[in-house]
Design a protein around this motif. Structure first.
Motif, PDB file in Angstrom:
ATOM      1  N   ARG A   1       0.826  -1.212   0.000  1.00 58.55           N
ATOM      2  CA  ARG A   1       0.000   0.000   0.000  1.00 58.55           C
ATOM      3  C   ARG A   1       0.861   1.263   0.000  1.00 58.55           C
ATOM      4  NH1 ARG A   1      -4.809  -1.423   4.376  1.00 58.55           N
ATOM      5  NH2 ARG A   1      -5.848  -3.023   3.102  1.00 58.55           N
ATOM      6  N   THR A   2       1.958   1.216   0.745  1.00 59.67           N
ATOM      7  CA  THR A   2       2.878   2.358   0.754  1.00 59.67           C
ATOM      8  C   THR A   2       3.450   2.591  -0.643  1.00 59.67           C
ATOM      9  OG1 THR A   2       3.470   1.869   3.044  1.00 59.67           O
ATOM     10  CG2 THR A   2       4.956   3.312   1.807  1.00 59.67           C
TER      11      THR A   2
ATOM     12  N   PHE B   1       0.955   6.721  -6.664  1.00 57.17           N
ATOM     13  CA  PHE B   1      -0.123   7.687  -6.837  1.00 57.17           C
ATOM     14  C   PHE B   1       0.421   9.120  -6.806  1.00 57.17           C
ATOM     15  CE2 PHE B   1      -3.258  10.539  -4.895  1.00 57.17           C
ATOM     16  CZ  PHE B   1      -4.299  10.425  -5.803  1.00 57.17           C
ATOM     17  N   SER B   2       1.351   9.370  -5.866  1.00 55.94           N
ATOM     18  CA  SER B   2       1.945  10.706  -5.760  1.00 55.94           C
ATOM     19  C   SER B   2       2.726  11.063  -7.020  1.00 55.94           C
ATOM     20  CB  SER B   2       2.859  10.772  -4.532  1.00 55.94           C
ATOM     21  OG  SER B   2       2.145  10.479  -3.355  1.00 55.94           O
ATOM     22  N   VAL B   3       3.489  10.076  -7.530  1.00 56.04           N
ATOM     23  CA  VAL B   3       4.266  10.306  -8.746  1.00 56.04           C
ATOM     24  C   VAL B   3       3.337  10.579  -9.932  1.00 56.04           C
ATOM     25  CG1 VAL B   3       5.832   9.238 -10.405  1.00 56.04           C
ATOM     26  CG2 VAL B   3       6.245   8.968  -7.962  1.00 56.04           C
ATOM     27  N   LYS B   4       2.271   9.783 -10.030  1.00 56.79           N
ATOM     28  CA  LYS B   4       1.334   9.970 -11.144  1.00 56.79           C
ATOM     29  C   LYS B   4       0.647  11.330 -11.056  1.00 56.79           C
ATOM     30  CE  LYS B   4       0.402   5.067 -11.962  1.00 56.79           C
ATOM     31  NZ  LYS B   4      -0.594   3.972 -11.877  1.00 56.79           N
ATOM     32  N   LYS B   5       0.377  11.784  -9.828  1.00 55.49           N
ATOM     33  CA  LYS B   5      -0.238  13.097  -9.670  1.00 55.49           C
ATOM     34  C   LYS B   5       0.698  14.201 -10.164  1.00 55.49           C
ATOM     35  CE  LYS B   5      -2.577  16.041  -6.269  1.00 55.49           C
ATOM     36  NZ  LYS B   5      -1.899  17.256  -6.712  1.00 55.49           N
ATOM     37  N   VAL B   6       1.988  14.066  -9.837  1.00 58.11           N
ATOM     38  CA  VAL B   6       2.972  15.044 -10.313  1.00 58.11           C
ATOM     39  C   VAL B   6       3.018  15.045 -11.838  1.00 58.11           C
ATOM     40  CG1 VAL B   6       5.415  15.629 -10.377  1.00 58.11           C
ATOM     41  CG2 VAL B   6       4.358  14.949  -8.221  1.00 58.11           C
TER      42      VAL B   6
END
Length: 432
Positions: free
Chosen positions: A63-64, A70-75
């Protein structure tokens, strides 16, 4: 193995039996006894409770990892959103589109005026040649309106429905224009001339016709000059000859204007000569033959336009010299061992879509990765590798980092290609 967190090596000492596969035409499957597998898991993990704790730990780690992704994809999503605000076309491409649009709009105005003048002259003289020239100008005006719409549409940005943009709309508009010339201009003019041979109209005063044709010759020459200058400028930029540029349909809208106006200038001479011969001999057969000649001329131009734009719509390759220059630049990169299945497609508007299968040099990639690592720390980590779990963690961490570096290298290579060849809009590199 997933349920009890075992590996293939853990199952080797256990007894098994072969059973028929439930899938048709598949080899037999190996079946283990659940009780023995469970006992092996207890021996490996100490107890079922510790096995459960290990599962929870791995679930948390997964999950981590997903949250990090998810954070990378958001960037990346925010970056792509910012990219959409950048100009879609370069300055040169904008100049090409603006130049093409000016040529086409000028041609629309001039041909509309010529159509009115030739129509009025036909009503006075009854000349079949003037009738064909009237149809010619009407067809040119309608077709160039279609070309102007095509240029406007082709300048739109790519979207989800059309991820590669609307560049080919210009070829579609030019194809429709060619079909229109062939049907409306060539077909009707040839039919009218053929009909005038058997049922000639009475001869009128050709003086008005001569004056209108002279004015049409001047105005058509203006648009022909504009189209010629535009093609000469663009052909020099792309490093090819004038006729190569025309023959390959690099700028379909201006090509159509050039060919239509060239046919119009020749048609004016044909119509004027036919009318003069009929006036001197008193025989309207020459005027009817002039109408048929104009129809044949329009048919030739229309066929050329249809063929060149059909090739472009099917997927026309860029010039071999240009493709070889791009290939050479890609092969010179230290990370590339070789390239295969290369394709360079002309998308229209001077844009190129480039695709290649790339054989990446894994040794060079690894060497570059190691250069960025602290060798002492890496050596210390390697010395402490005891057991499968430690080796697995080590390989997973560095393997993922090497894959990330490969992605960064691909981005760098694509950026270098775009800087060296600004006409490349889309690059598809497939790793072998």
């Amino acid at each position: 193995m997933e349920e009890y967190l075992l590996k293939v090596g853990d199952l080797e000492p256990l007894g098994s039996t072969k059973r028929r596969s439930p899938f048709e035409n598949e080899p037999p499957i190996r079946v283990y006894w659940r009780a023995e597998v469970e006992q092996q898991a207890i021996r490996k993990w100490g107890s079922l409770d510790r096995l459960s704790e290990e599962k929870q730990r791995r679930e948390l780690a997964w999950r981590t990892h997903q949250q990090t992704l998810f954070s990378v994809k958001k960037v990346l999503k925010d970056y792509r959103r910012g990219q959409r605000n950048k100009p879609y076309y370069t300055v040169i491409e904008e100049e090409n589109l603006k130049g093409s649009s000016n040529v086409v709009l000028t041609a629309v105005g001039i041909n509309a005026i010529n159509a009115l003048g030739k129509g009025a002259a036909f009503a006075v003289t009854g000349s079949s040649s003037l009738f064909s020239e009237t149809l010619h100008s009407i067809a040119d005006t309608a077709n160039q309106v279609i070309l102007a719409v095509g240029i406007h549409k082709s300048a739109q940005r790519a979207n989800l429905d059309h991820p590669y943009g609307y560049s080919n709309v210009r070829h579609v508009a030019s194809l429709i224009s060619g079909v229109g010339i062939f049907c409306l201009g060539s077909g009707v003019a040839f039919f009218h001339g053929f009909h005038a041979l058997y049922d000639p109209a009475p001869m009128g005063d050709f003086l008005v016709g001569y004056c209108v044709l002279a004015a049409a010759l001047v105005s058509e020459s203006v648009t022909l000059t504009l189209a010629t200058r535009n093609i000469l400028r663009n052909s020099r930029r792309q490093g090819c000859s004038f006729w190569q540029y025309v023959r390959q349909g690099r700028d379909p809208s201006v090509n159509v204007v050039l060919l239509e106006d060239l046919a119009a200038v020749v048609g004016v001479f044909v119509a004027g000569s036919s009318m003069a011969l009929s006036a001197v001999t008193g025989n309207m057969m020459f005027d009817a033959c002039g109408s048929m000649l104009i129809g044949g001329l329009l048919g030739t131009v229309a066929t050329f336009i249809i063929v060149t734009n059909s090739h472009a719509l099917v997927g026309q390759s860029i010039r071999q010299e240009e493709l070889e220059r791009i290939n050479l630049r890609l092969e010179e990169d230290i990370m590339i061992r070789g390239i295969h299945d290369v394709k360079g497609i002309d998308m229209g508007n001077g844009l190129v879509r480039y695709k290649a299968e790339v054989d990446f040099d894994g040794r060079e990639l690894t060497k570059k990765y190691l250069e960025r690592q602290d060798s002492d720390v890496l050596t210390a980590e390697a010395k402490q590798l005891t057991g499968d779990e430690a080796v697995e963690k080590f390989l997973l961490r560095h393997g993922e980092a090497i894959v990330d570096m490969m992605g960064a290298e691909i981005d760098r290579i694509e950026s270098d290609l775009r800087k060296a060849f600004p006409q490349i809009r889309h690059i598809d590199l497939e790793i072998l």
